[in-house]
Design an enzyme around this catalytic site. Sequence first.
Site, PDB file in Angstrom:
ATOM      1  CG  ASP A 188      -2.973  -3.502  16.855  1.00 20.50           C
ATOM      2  OD1 ASP A 188      -2.225  -2.534  17.042  1.00 20.50           O
ATOM      3  OD2 ASP A 188      -3.470  -3.772  15.750  1.00 20.50           O
ATOM      4  NE  ARG A 215      -4.138   1.385  21.586  1.00 19.69           N
ATOM      5  CZ  ARG A 215      -4.443   0.799  20.449  1.00 19.69           C
ATOM      6  NH1 ARG A 215      -3.578  -0.022  19.876  1.00 19.69           N
ATOM      7  NH2 ARG A 215      -5.618   1.018  19.877  1.00 19.69           N
ATOM      8  CD  GLN A 257      -1.356   1.554  10.020  1.00 21.06           C
ATOM      9  OE1 GLN A 257      -0.800   2.611  10.327  1.00 21.06           O
ATOM     10  NE2 GLN A 257      -2.460   1.138  10.632  1.00 21.06           N
ATOM     11  N   GLY A 264      -6.007   4.686  11.004  1.00 16.34           N
ATOM     12  CA  GLY A 264      -4.640   4.844  10.521  1.00 16.34           C
ATOM     13  C   GLY A 264      -4.397   3.999   9.284  1.00 16.34           C
ATOM     14  NE  ARG A 268      -6.359  -2.693  18.448  1.00 10.02           N
ATOM     15  CZ  ARG A 268      -7.122  -3.450  17.672  1.00 10.02           C
ATOM     16  NH1 ARG A 268      -7.947  -4.321  18.219  1.00 10.02           N
ATOM     17  NH2 ARG A 268      -7.080  -3.336  16.354  1.00 10.02           N
ATOM     18  NE  ARG A 281      -2.189   6.564  15.033  1.00 12.01           N
ATOM     19  CZ  ARG A 281      -2.644   5.348  14.732  1.00 12.01           C
ATOM     20  NH1 ARG A 281      -3.930   5.164  14.508  1.00 12.01           N
ATOM     21  NH2 ARG A 281      -1.818   4.329  14.661  1.00 12.01           N
ATOM     22  CE  LYS A 285      -8.907  -2.003  13.608  1.00 14.72           C
ATOM     23  NZ  LYS A 285      -8.002  -0.954  13.093  1.00 14.72           N
ATOM     24  CB  SER A 286      -5.233  -5.937   9.195  1.00 15.01           C
ATOM     25  OG  SER A 286      -4.780  -5.219  10.303  1.00 15.01           O
TER      26      SER A 286
HETATM   27  C1  S3P Z   1      -2.132  -2.314  10.953  1.00 19.87           C
HETATM   28  C2  S3P Z   1      -0.819  -2.243  11.306  1.00 19.87           C
HETATM   29  C3  S3P Z   1      -0.347  -1.881  12.659  1.00 19.87           C
HETATM   30  C4  S3P Z   1      -1.469  -2.044  13.679  1.00 19.87           C
HETATM   31  C5  S3P Z   1      -2.758  -1.424  13.209  1.00 19.87           C
HETATM   32  C6  S3P Z   1      -3.223  -2.082  11.926  1.00 19.87           C
HETATM   33  C7  S3P Z   1      -2.483  -2.659   9.565  1.00 19.87           C
HETATM   34  O1  S3P Z   1       0.069  -0.537  12.658  1.00 19.87           O
HETATM   35  O2  S3P Z   1      -1.074  -1.472  14.923  1.00 19.87           O
HETATM   36  O3  S3P Z   1      -3.767  -1.554  14.188  1.00 19.87           O
HETATM   37  O4  S3P Z   1      -3.664  -2.973   9.281  1.00 19.87           O
HETATM   38  O5  S3P Z   1      -1.581  -2.631   8.720  1.00 19.87           O
HETATM   39  P1  S3P Z   1       1.575  -0.086  12.242  1.00 19.87           P
HETATM   40  O6  S3P Z   1       1.774  -0.392  10.816  1.00 19.87           O
HETATM   41  O7  S3P Z   1       1.613   1.395  12.521  1.00 19.87           O
HETATM   42  O8  S3P Z   1       2.486  -0.859  13.142  1.00 19.87           O
END
Ligand code: S3P
Length: 450
Positions: free
Chosen positions: A320, A351, A174, A99, A396, A127, A26-27
Site C-alpha cells: 500500500d 496505481r 484478503q 476491498g 493513497r 476489482r 485500517k486492516s
Molecule cells: C488488505 C490487504 C491488501 C492491502 C489492502 C488491505 C487487508 O490487499 O492492499 O489495502 O486488510 O487485508 P490484498 O489482500 O489484495 O493484497
Amino acid sequence: MNNKENFITVGPSAGLRGEVAMPGDKSISHRAVILGSIAEGITEVDNLLEATDNMRTLEAFARMGVNIEAKEKGKLRIDGCGLHGLTGPPDVIDCGNSGTTARLLLGLLSPQTFSSELTGDASLRKRPMKRVVEPLVRMGASITGSDGGEYLPISITGARLKGIKYKTPVASAQVKSALLLAGLYAEGETVVIESQASRDHTERLLKVFSVDITVEGTRTAVRKTESLKGCKITVPGDFSSAAFFIVGAALTPGSELLIKDVGVNPTRTGLINILKKMGASVETLNPREVSGEPVADILVKSSNPKGTAISGAELLPAIDEFPAICVLAAKAEGVTTIEGAAELRVKETDRIAAMAAALKALGINVTEKPDGIVIEGSRAPGYLMGGKVESHGDHRIAMAMTIAGLASEKGVTVEGMDCVDISFPGFFDLLKTTVVDKNAIDLSGVTSSG
Ligand code: S3P
C-alpha cells in the site's frame, strides 16, 4: 468522490518536526469489528479507525443484527452474536470502496444459513473477486456474480462448507482472511498456503479471540470452531498512514519527526527496509506488543536517499506504500526500479498508471512497465518543480501527491481530495501540525473532513 473543486495546494516546506500519532490501523479495525461481531460476549475496541471504509464493515454487521455501540471517538462496544447469530441483511450490503469489506465478507457470508448480496462503488465493482470466490466454491459455497463471480454485485446463498487445502496464486491477505473466516465454519481443516507471507492481522487477532489457529511459515490452518471469546482490543496506529509522514520527513530538509504508537508488524513495514536500503534515516524505538501486534515509535530525519531496485518480494510488505515510494524515488538521487508488482494495477485504481501520470505531470521522467515502474530521481534544484495532479479518487494517490508538494520547488495542487476520508480522516490537519511553516499547506480548497 473525485471532485475537482476539492483540492489542496502544498508548497515547499522547511521541514516536518515534533511528535505525532496516527489514527488506528485500517486492516485491524475491519477485523476487530468482524471478529467482535461473531464472538460470544462483549468486545471493546479502542483506537478504531473511523474511516469511510471501516464504516462500511461496521454498517454491514449492524444490519445483520449485531448491536454495536459507538462510545466516544475511536471506542466501540460490540455485543457479539456468536458464530451462528447473524441475521440475513434486509438489503444489499454496499461495501463502498472497501476491498477488505467485500472480500472478507464473501468468506464469512458463504457458510451462513441466509442469503446475501454484496456490491460496491464503481472502483470496487471493477476489482477482481474470483480469487476469493473460486476457493470458496471449492469449499462448497454457492456464489453467483457477473463474469463467473469475478465482479460485484455478487449473490451468496448460505451453504455447508468443507475445509480445503489451498495454495493461493497471489499472496493476498484478503484472500487468506476470507478463507480462514469461512474455515471457522467448514467441516475439518482449512489450510491456506502462500508463496510469501501477506499481512497476518487476521491470524493474530483470531488468537486474541481464543481461536486455535496454526501458523507454520506461510502455511496457516484453522478448524471448525465452537466459539470466539469477546475481548478487549487496542488498535495500533496505521503504518500505511504513517508512511506519508515518514516519506515527507525523509524528503524535506530540516525534518525530525517522531511518530508514536505505530503498528510495526513485519508483514507491513517493508517501507522501513526500503528506506534503509536507500540510505534514509529511520529508526524504530520503544518496541512493545499491543493486542497481539508489534508496536513502536518511528523516528525519521531528513536525509539524502539514493535510487534503488525494489523486487516484488520487497514490495509485498509495502504494497500500500507504492504511491509514497514513487514520490520518494522521484526525489532520491538516481534511478529507482520497481518490478514484480502487477497487483498494483488492480488496487483502488491502477496505481502504476496513476502514479506514472502524476509524476509525469510534475516533470519527472517515468517509464511504466506491465508489472512496475522506472523513476529517474534527482535532488538537484529545479527537479520536481511542481504542478497540478489528479487523485483519480484514490486516497493513497491523493496523500502521496500531497507529500510530493512538500518536497517540490514550487508546490503541488492535488485535485479530488475528498477520497482521503476512505482511510485517513483528519490527514490534512494532522499534517499541518507537523510542518514548521504552516502556510506551506493551503486548505482553502478542501471541503472534506480529511
Ligand atoms: C488488505 C490487504 C491488501 C492491502 C489492502 C488491505 C487487508 O490487499 O492492499 O489495502 O486488510 O487485508 P490484498 O489482500 O489484495 O493484497
